[in-house]
Scaffold this motif. Sequence first.
Motif, PDB file in Angstrom:
ATOM      1  N   GLY A  45       0.794  -1.226   0.000  1.00 57.01           N
ATOM      2  CA  GLY A  45       0.000   0.000   0.000  1.00 57.01           C
ATOM      3  C   GLY A  45       0.826   1.276   0.000  1.00 57.01           C
ATOM      4  O   GLY A  45       0.338   2.322   0.395  1.00 57.01           O
ATOM      5  N   ASN A  46       2.082   1.191  -0.477  1.00 55.19           N
ATOM      6  CA  ASN A  46       2.963   2.352  -0.423  1.00 55.19           C
ATOM      7  C   ASN A  46       3.562   2.638  -1.812  1.00 55.19           C
ATOM      8  O   ASN A  46       4.702   2.279  -2.088  1.00 55.19           O
ATOM      9  N   PRO A  47       2.792   3.300  -2.684  1.00 51.38           N
ATOM     10  CA  PRO A  47       3.288   3.576  -4.036  1.00 51.38           C
ATOM     11  C   PRO A  47       4.523   4.485  -4.054  1.00 51.38           C
ATOM     12  O   PRO A  47       5.342   4.397  -4.969  1.00 51.38           O
ATOM     13  N   GLY A  48       4.682   5.342  -3.058  1.00 52.99           N
ATOM     14  CA  GLY A  48       5.869   6.197  -2.989  1.00 52.99           C
ATOM     15  C   GLY A  48       7.128   5.367  -2.806  1.00 52.99           C
ATOM     16  O   GLY A  48       8.139   5.598  -3.472  1.00 52.99           O
ATOM     17  N   LEU A  49       7.058   4.371  -1.910  1.00 53.28           N
ATOM     18  CA  LEU A  49       8.198   3.485  -1.698  1.00 53.28           C
ATOM     19  C   LEU A  49       8.436   2.616  -2.928  1.00 53.28           C
ATOM     20  O   LEU A  49       9.579   2.384  -3.311  1.00 53.28           O
ATOM     21  N   GLU A  50       7.354   2.201  -3.564  1.00 53.47           N
ATOM     22  CA  GLU A  50       7.484   1.412  -4.791  1.00 53.47           C
ATOM     23  C   GLU A  50       8.285   2.191  -5.840  1.00 53.47           C
ATOM     24  O   GLU A  50       9.200   1.656  -6.474  1.00 53.47           O
ATOM     25  N   GLN A  51       7.964   3.453  -5.994  1.00 50.80           N
ATOM     26  CA  GLN A  51       8.672   4.306  -6.965  1.00 50.80           C
ATOM     27  C   GLN A  51      10.153   4.427  -6.590  1.00 50.80           C
ATOM     28  O   GLN A  51      11.029   4.343  -7.455  1.00 50.80           O
ATOM     29  N   GLN A  52      10.437   4.596  -5.298  1.00 49.48           N
ATOM     30  CA  GLN A  52      11.824   4.684  -4.820  1.00 49.48           C
ATOM     31  C   GLN A  52      12.597   3.407  -5.140  1.00 49.48           C
ATOM     32  O   GLN A  52      13.723   3.461  -5.635  1.00 49.48           O
ATOM     33  N   VAL A  53      11.989   2.259  -4.838  1.00 51.96           N
ATOM     34  CA  VAL A  53      12.634   0.966  -5.088  1.00 51.96           C
ATOM     35  C   VAL A  53      12.907   0.804  -6.577  1.00 51.96           C
ATOM     36  O   VAL A  53      14.005   0.418  -6.981  1.00 51.96           O
ATOM     37  N   GLN A  54      11.911   1.121  -7.407  1.00 56.98           N
ATOM     38  CA  GLN A  54      12.076   1.014  -8.856  1.00 56.98           C
ATOM     39  C   GLN A  54      13.223   1.900  -9.344  1.00 56.98           C
ATOM     40  O   GLN A  54      14.043   1.472 -10.151  1.00 56.98           O
TER      41      GLN A  54
ATOM     42  N   LEU B  29      16.829   0.582  -7.718  1.00 64.54           N
ATOM     43  CA  LEU B  29      17.306  -0.668  -8.295  1.00 64.54           C
ATOM     44  C   LEU B  29      17.443  -0.552  -9.810  1.00 64.54           C
ATOM     45  O   LEU B  29      18.354  -1.115 -10.405  1.00 64.54           O
ATOM     46  N   GLY B  30      16.550   0.213 -10.434  1.00 67.89           N
ATOM     47  CA  GLY B  30      16.604   0.414 -11.872  1.00 67.89           C
ATOM     48  C   GLY B  30      17.824   1.212 -12.317  1.00 67.89           C
ATOM     49  O   GLY B  30      18.205   1.181 -13.486  1.00 67.89           O
ATOM     50  N   ALA B  31      18.446   1.915 -11.381  1.00 71.74           N
ATOM     51  CA  ALA B  31      19.634   2.714 -11.712  1.00 71.74           C
ATOM     52  C   ALA B  31      20.864   1.843 -11.962  1.00 71.74           C
ATOM     53  O   ALA B  31      21.827   2.293 -12.559  1.00 71.74           O
ATOM     54  N   PHE B  32      20.822   0.597 -11.507  1.00 70.36           N
ATOM     55  CA  PHE B  32      21.949  -0.310 -11.737  1.00 70.36           C
ATOM     56  C   PHE B  32      21.837  -0.888 -13.132  1.00 70.36           C
ATOM     57  O   PHE B  32      20.893  -1.618 -13.430  1.00 70.36           O
ATOM     58  N   ARG B  33      22.814  -0.594 -13.987  1.00 69.48           N
ATOM     59  CA  ARG B  33      22.767  -1.125 -15.352  1.00 69.48           C
ATOM     60  C   ARG B  33      22.902  -2.645 -15.358  1.00 69.48           C
ATOM     61  O   ARG B  33      22.530  -3.308 -16.322  1.00 69.48           O
ATOM     62  N   GLU B  34      23.424  -3.220 -14.273  1.00 70.82           N
ATOM     63  CA  GLU B  34      23.612  -4.666 -14.189  1.00 70.82           C
ATOM     64  C   GLU B  34      22.307  -5.415 -13.899  1.00 70.82           C
ATOM     65  O   GLU B  34      22.253  -6.630 -13.997  1.00 70.82           O
ATOM     66  N   ILE B  35      21.274  -4.685 -13.529  1.00 68.37           N
ATOM     67  CA  ILE B  35      19.976  -5.301 -13.246  1.00 68.37           C
ATOM     68  C   ILE B  35      19.089  -5.125 -14.472  1.00 68.37           C
ATOM     69  O   ILE B  35      18.892  -4.011 -14.955  1.00 68.37           O
ATOM     70  N   GLU B  36      18.551  -6.243 -14.988  1.00 70.74           N
ATOM     71  CA  GLU B  36      17.729  -6.203 -16.206  1.00 70.74           C
ATOM     72  C   GLU B  36      16.353  -5.605 -15.967  1.00 70.74           C
ATOM     73  O   GLU B  36      15.883  -4.783 -16.726  1.00 70.74           O
ATOM     74  N   ARG B  37      15.675  -6.084 -14.914  1.00 68.49           N
ATOM     75  CA  ARG B  37      14.273  -5.683 -14.705  1.00 68.49           C
ATOM     76  C   ARG B  37      13.915  -5.818 -13.232  1.00 68.49           C
ATOM     77  O   ARG B  37      14.376  -6.730 -12.555  1.00 68.49           O
ATOM     78  N   VAL B  38      13.066  -4.921 -12.761  1.00 67.30           N
ATOM     79  CA  VAL B  38      12.556  -4.968 -11.392  1.00 67.30           C
ATOM     80  C   VAL B  38      11.043  -4.890 -11.464  1.00 67.30           C
ATOM     81  O   VAL B  38      10.492  -3.981 -12.090  1.00 67.30           O
ATOM     82  N   GLU B  39      10.370  -5.859 -10.857  1.00 59.59           N
ATOM     83  CA  GLU B  39       8.905  -5.851 -10.781  1.00 59.59           C
ATOM     84  C   GLU B  39       8.520  -5.707  -9.318  1.00 59.59           C
ATOM     85  O   GLU B  39       9.016  -6.438  -8.467  1.00 59.59           O
ATOM     86  N   THR B  40       7.634  -4.760  -9.040  1.00 59.36           N
ATOM     87  CA  THR B  40       7.173  -4.554  -7.673  1.00 59.36           C
ATOM     88  C   THR B  40       5.665  -4.705  -7.616  1.00 59.36           C
ATOM     89  O   THR B  40       4.965  -4.513  -8.615  1.00 59.36           O
ATOM     90  N   ASN B  41       5.167  -5.056  -6.427  1.00 54.99           N
ATOM     91  CA  ASN B  41       3.734  -5.233  -6.242  1.00 54.99           C
ATOM     92  C   ASN B  41       3.370  -4.681  -4.869  1.00 54.99           C
ATOM     93  O   ASN B  41       3.779  -5.238  -3.848  1.00 54.99           O
ATOM     94  N   THR B  42       2.598  -3.578  -4.857  1.00 54.45           N
ATOM     95  CA  THR B  42       2.234  -2.950  -3.586  1.00 54.45           C
ATOM     96  C   THR B  42       1.088  -3.673  -2.878  1.00 54.45           C
ATOM     97  O   THR B  42       0.772  -3.348  -1.746  1.00 54.45           O
ATOM     98  N   VAL B  43       0.476  -4.646  -3.530  1.00 55.99           N
ATOM     99  CA  VAL B  43      -0.572  -5.441  -2.882  1.00 55.99           C
ATOM    100  C   VAL B  43       0.063  -6.526  -2.009  1.00 55.99           C
ATOM    101  O   VAL B  43      -0.333  -6.746  -0.870  1.00 55.99           O
ATOM    102  N   THR B  44       1.099  -7.181  -2.561  1.00 53.70           N
ATOM    103  CA  THR B  44       1.744  -8.285  -1.843  1.00 53.70           C
ATOM    104  C   THR B  44       3.043  -7.878  -1.148  1.00 53.70           C
ATOM    105  O   THR B  44       3.550  -8.614  -0.310  1.00 53.70           O
TER     106      THR B  44
END
Length: 96
Positions: free
Chosen positions: A37-46, A49-64
């Motif tokens: 239930g925290n879309p602000g934190l979801e955006q921060q995490v995305q 983690l998305g800033a690392f070029r070594e990471i291909e993809r990050v999927e987040t789910n604020t429901v679970t």
Amino acid sequence: MGNLQIPTNTLDLFIRSVEISSYLPGRVRLHSKKLIGNPGLEQQVQQQLGAFREIERVETNTVTGSILIYYVPEILRTNRDLRKVEEYIMTHARRR
């Protein structure tokens, strides 16, 4: 000091604040109650983690509260900090 592991950066602090649900080389699932239930934190995490070029993809789910990270192990391990995080995850992943 030996094997004492002290968080040394934001990434260390982040990984210690979540539950490591599963680990396979190239795919890590984390869980954070704070993400529910925290879309602000979801955006921060995305963003962080998305800033690392070594990471291909990050999927987040604020429901679970799930954070799913995809990467190519050989590429990720070229980053010393991310390699240390992966090693931590390997030893702390919840066994099923």
